[in-house]
Design a protein around this motif. Sequence first.
Motif, mmCIF file in Angstrom:
data_model
loop_
_atom_site.group_PDB
_atom_site.id
_atom_site.type_symbol
_atom_site.label_atom_id
_atom_site.label_comp_id
_atom_site.label_asym_id
_atom_site.label_seq_id
_atom_site.Cartn_x
_atom_site.Cartn_y
_atom_site.Cartn_z
ATOM 1 N N VAL A 41 -17.825 -24.782 -1.171
ATOM 2 C CA VAL A 41 -17.135 -24.672 0.120
ATOM 3 C C VAL A 41 -15.716 -24.158 -0.090
ATOM 4 O O VAL A 41 -15.211 -23.364 0.700
ATOM 5 N N GLN A 42 -15.066 -24.592 -1.168
ATOM 6 C CA GLN A 42 -13.693 -24.162 -1.445
ATOM 7 C C GLN A 42 -13.626 -22.658 -1.676
ATOM 8 O O GLN A 42 -12.837 -21.969 -1.061
ATOM 9 N N THR A 43 -14.444 -22.174 -2.582
ATOM 10 C CA THR A 43 -14.529 -20.749 -2.898
ATOM 11 C C THR A 43 -15.965 -20.451 -3.282
ATOM 12 O O THR A 43 -16.413 -20.870 -4.347
ATOM 13 N N PRO A 44 -16.712 -19.744 -2.417
ATOM 14 C CA PRO A 44 -18.123 -19.490 -2.721
ATOM 15 C C PRO A 44 -18.321 -18.766 -4.061
ATOM 16 O O PRO A 44 -17.557 -17.874 -4.422
ATOM 17 N N PHE A 45 -19.346 -19.203 -4.768
ATOM 18 C CA PHE A 45 -19.674 -18.616 -6.066
ATOM 19 C C PHE A 45 -20.535 -17.378 -5.859
ATOM 20 O O PHE A 45 -21.219 -17.236 -4.850
ATOM 21 N N ASP A 46 -20.518 -16.482 -6.852
ATOM 22 C CA ASP A 46 -21.350 -15.280 -6.804
ATOM 23 C C ASP A 46 -22.825 -15.636 -6.939
ATOM 24 O O ASP A 46 -23.684 -15.011 -6.319
ATOM 25 N N VAL A 47 -23.100 -16.626 -7.777
ATOM 26 C CA VAL A 47 -24.481 -17.064 -7.991
ATOM 27 C C VAL A 47 -24.492 -18.568 -8.233
ATOM 28 O O VAL A 47 -23.591 -19.105 -8.885
ATOM 29 N N VAL A 48 -25.488 -19.227 -7.673
ATOM 30 C CA VAL A 48 -25.686 -20.656 -7.887
ATOM 31 C C VAL A 48 -26.998 -20.835 -8.624
ATOM 32 O O VAL A 48 -28.049 -20.374 -8.165
ATOM 33 N N VAL A 49 -26.924 -21.481 -9.798
ATOM 34 C CA VAL A 49 -28.098 -21.802 -10.591
ATOM 35 C C VAL A 49 -28.259 -23.314 -10.488
ATOM 36 O O VAL A 49 -27.350 -24.060 -10.843
ATOM 37 N N THR A 50 -29.406 -23.759 -9.959
ATOM 38 C CA THR A 50 -29.583 -25.192 -9.747
ATOM 39 C C THR A 50 -30.950 -25.684 -10.167
ATOM 40 O O THR A 50 -31.952 -24.987 -9.992
ATOM 41 N N ASP A 51 -30.954 -26.881 -10.732
ATOM 42 C CA ASP A 51 -32.201 -27.580 -10.988
ATOM 43 C C ASP A 51 -32.784 -27.959 -9.631
ATOM 44 O O ASP A 51 -32.049 -28.206 -8.678
ATOM 45 N N VAL A 52 -34.091 -27.988 -9.523
ATOM 46 C CA VAL A 52 -34.738 -28.355 -8.267
ATOM 47 C C VAL A 52 -34.736 -29.870 -8.092
ATOM 48 O O VAL A 52 -34.462 -30.380 -7.013
#
Length: 120
Positions: A41-52
């Motif tokens: 929310v502060q500064t959007p990332f270019d890519v988010v890699v997340t565990d499901v």
Amino acid sequence: MRILYVEDHEDLRETIGMLMEGEGRSVVLCESAEQGMAQDVQTPFDVVVTDVSLPGLSGIEFAHQLLTRNPDRWVVLCSGYELGKHAQAWGPHVRTLLKPFELEQLDALLREIEQALSAD
């Protein structure tokens, strides 16, 4: 390229996070989707890699929230089970990685995303 990596297993988070770093890449590590959302929310990332599979807000729910705010977001879902084409139907920049994945697979995917971002 700014990367947010969300993984609840500390050893895996630290190791994969370190291996994702490289020239032109900065990686922020979070142990939960809630922490990741606060960071994004502060500064959007270019890519988010997340565990499901995360405690609390799942990686799937996290991805849905990110994509609701911006359907063109780059999101990589890491899962121990096959998500099939279902996840890719969420948006043009949603990708999946089946765990355990080879680091070369992750790196190739990040290079693909970097090229796509530089073409925009």
